[in-house]
Design an enzyme around this catalytic site. Structure first.
Site, mmCIF file in Angstrom:
data_model
loop_
_atom_site.group_PDB
_atom_site.id
_atom_site.type_symbol
_atom_site.label_atom_id
_atom_site.label_comp_id
_atom_site.label_asym_id
_atom_site.label_seq_id
_atom_site.Cartn_x
_atom_site.Cartn_y
_atom_site.Cartn_z
ATOM 1 N N GLU A 49 -1.489 -9.247 4.402
ATOM 2 C CA GLU A 49 -1.484 -9.677 5.810
ATOM 3 C C GLU A 49 -2.892 -9.817 6.396
ATOM 4 O O GLU A 49 -3.074 -10.437 7.440
ATOM 5 C CB GLU A 49 -0.651 -8.694 6.654
ATOM 6 C CG GLU A 49 -1.245 -7.297 6.850
ATOM 7 C CD GLU A 49 -0.983 -6.330 5.698
ATOM 8 O OE1 GLU A 49 -0.661 -6.807 4.593
ATOM 9 O OE2 GLU A 49 -1.121 -5.109 5.899
ATOM 10 N N HIS A 95 -3.541 -5.525 0.853
ATOM 11 C CA HIS A 95 -2.896 -5.977 2.099
ATOM 12 C C HIS A 95 -2.873 -7.501 2.190
ATOM 13 O O HIS A 95 -3.882 -8.103 2.564
ATOM 14 C CB HIS A 95 -3.643 -5.406 3.308
ATOM 15 C CG HIS A 95 -3.444 -3.932 3.463
ATOM 16 N ND1 HIS A 95 -2.411 -3.394 4.197
ATOM 17 C CD2 HIS A 95 -4.123 -2.881 2.950
ATOM 18 C CE1 HIS A 95 -2.469 -2.078 4.147
ATOM 19 N NE2 HIS A 95 -3.500 -1.736 3.387
ATOM 20 N N CYS A 148 0.827 -1.209 0.000
ATOM 21 C CA CYS A 148 0.000 0.000 0.000
ATOM 22 C C CYS A 148 0.867 1.268 0.000
ATOM 23 O O CYS A 148 1.502 1.571 -0.995
ATOM 24 C CB CYS A 148 -0.968 -0.050 1.176
ATOM 25 S SG CYS A 148 -2.327 1.114 0.992
#
Ligand code: XMP
Length: 513
Positions: A172, A170, A83
């Site tokens: 994660e 993202h 990002c």
């Protein structure tokens, strides 16, 4: 720190930075978060196998946007930008970033246009988690576009020969379908890490570090019996043995038999060097007549320092203080300002290190509670100790509203014992983050046999949570609650009413104070 292999995460302030670190460690690779302005020389000293540039709330073009040392891209270490991290790579290497017309938040479809080592075994189309306002609109030289989403034509980029990768989404976040696959591709295919980080390897690396740092000096710790500081103490004692002095201050505000059990476990079973100070009278006399919660906290904090300092003075070779500070204790991931100082005051034993001029040892500064629990298990601490609910430093004083007296402490200890035992026998203790009882400063009317009573009210609290920052009230089976209430009222003299707290945090807090 001497972990043989590590991924360094430079933090630009994203709410997900901690999650990246955690996901990596879940894949048995050690990862550590440092502030975005961590100096290049220090980065080199870590010899990271890879670097991740986190997301962040700002735009790369904001005047005060965090910067990066461009030489980072010349270290020949694989880099993954997520990002904001991607946008920074694009801007620094000659691409262009602009505000998006259609911002993307939440789940979005991602499509791979040209696969590479980062997307090995990732489906061509999958769901990803987005949270951004800016977009890369021009690629830096040497980069290709690997994928797009509906509103981000440049959603994944790479320069494989330089091992620099960027993702707008993202990986994660668990909503990203192939997020873990992408991260493991980065770790194992690109950075060539081996998955050998474990609580065991953490312990041996830490022992080595602590030995180096402490040398022949002595270390002191305040052993309250809380999980984090206890595991930290056991770890340090493995490194330096008898040169760790544990001071257990019995404030008189502990639960039933608590001090006795702590001393028994650490002194007799684990063979730590413990000084046991019974300071109950001192704390109680200082608290006499005090009803204001903040004042109570201050008095307890100061009395604690006084007692601890007096004891510590007996050991002039002490140069270090061990604390069980966890990553969530380090406020706000302090990120953009630099990770420096700010630890919740209640975890920083009331300013002890500065006052006594001690250096801090905080082995778990990068870790989460469940990771510390794993380390505690590996160090041989018993399971019921590892799984204990958190208990605040000021103890039962924050759970007796109004003035604290010996009699009230006695009531609350009896109630608490019944409550916790019932929860344990119902086999739900480990589903609950924290359960405790509160003695309210009101009395209500009751009837027992033929008599009217006018006695205390007990509030029961039980919450679920992952880090204590937010919490929800635990949904008890009614039969369990009924049983707890009956047992308390039947067995504890002075209590004729039990209520259950159904507030979440926020807007309430976990403790009542
Ligand atoms: P609150 O009440 O703020 O509590 O929602 C969040 C978590 O912090 C614990 N707590 C403390 N822990 N010293 C501690 O070590 C303290 O002074 C203290 N005050 C609150 C609380 O039990 C909960 O887990």
């Amino acid at each position: 720190m001497t972990h043989s292999q590590k991924i360094l995460i430079l933090d630009f302030g994203s709410q997900y930075t901690q999650l990246i670190a955690r996901r990596i460690r879940e894949n048995n690779v050690y990862s550590e978060i440092q502030p975005h302005n961590y100096p290049l020389e220090k980065i080199k000293l870590h010899k990271p196998k890879g670097i991740i540039l986190s997301g962040g709330p700002q735009s790369v073009y904001d005047q005060d946007a965090p910067q990066i040392d461009k030489k980072l891209f010349e270290l020949d270490i694989p880099i993954l930008g997520i990002c904001f991290g991607l946008q920074l790579i694009a801007k620094e290497l000659g691409g262009k970033v602009e505000p998006a017309i259609n911002r993307e938040y939440g789940k979005t479809e991602f499509e791979i246009l040209q696969t590479n080592e980062l997307f090995k075994d990732v489906n061509t189309k999958s769901t990803v988690w987005m949270s951004h306002g800016d977009l890369v609109t021009e690629l830096p030289e040497g980069f290709i576009i690997n994928g797009r989403s509906e509103n981000s034509p440049i959603c994944a980029v790479s320069n494989s020969s330089k091992k620099i990768y960027g993702l707008q989404f993202h990986p994660e976040v668990s909503h990203t379908e192939f997020g873990n696959k992408i991260l493991t591709n980065f770790l194992f295919n690109i950075c060539k890490c081996s998955p050998d980080w474990s609580p065991k390897s953490f312990i041996s690396a830490e022992i080595e570090d602590i030995r180096k740092e402490v040398g022949k000096d002595y270390v002191i710790c305040a052993l309250s019996g809380g999980v984090d500081s206890s595991v930290a103490a056991v770890l340090v004692s493995k490194a330096i043995g008898e040169r760790l002095i544990c001071v257990h201050v019995d404030t008189g505000l502990m639960r039933k038999n608590e001090s006795h059990n702590i001393i028994k476990l650490f002194n007799d079973n684990l063979k730590l060097r413990i000084v046991h100070i019974d300071a109950a009278e001192l704390f109680l006399s200082r608290l006499k007549g005090i009803a204001d919660p903040e004042q109570k906290r201050k008095i307890i904090g100061n009395a604690f320092i006084e007692v601890f300092e007096k004891e510590a003075k007996k050991y002039p070779d002490v140069k270090f203080l061990v604390q069980g500070t966890l990553y969530p204790d380090v406020i706000e991931s302090v990120s953009v300002k630099g990770k420096s100082a700010t630890i919740k005051t209640h975890h920083n034993v009331g300013g002890l290190p500065e006052k006594m001029n001690l250096k801090l040892i905080e082995p778990f500064r990068e870790l989460f509670k469940d990771e510390v629990r794993k380390i505690g298990r590996e160090l041989g601490l018993p399971e019921d100790f590892i799984n204990r609910h958190p208990f605040p430093g000021p103890g039962l004083a924050v759970r007796i509203l109004g003035e604290v007296t010996k009699e009230k402490l006695e009531i609350l200890r009896q109630v608490d014992e019944i409550y916790i035992n019932e929860i344990k026998s119902a086999n739900i203790y480990n589903q609950i983050w924290q359960a405790f009882s509160v003695l309210l400063p009101v009395r209500t009317v009751g009837v027992m046999g033929d008599f009217r009573t006018y006695e205390n009210v007990i509030a029961l609290r039980a919450v679920t949570s992952t880090d204590g920052m937010t919490a929800d009230w635990y949904r008890f089976d009614y039969a369990i609650l009924e049983n707890i209430s009956n047992k308390i009222i039947r067995n504890v003299k002075g209590v004729n009413r039990v209520v259950y707290d159904i507030s979440s945090k926020p807007p309430s807090t976990i403790e009542w104070e």
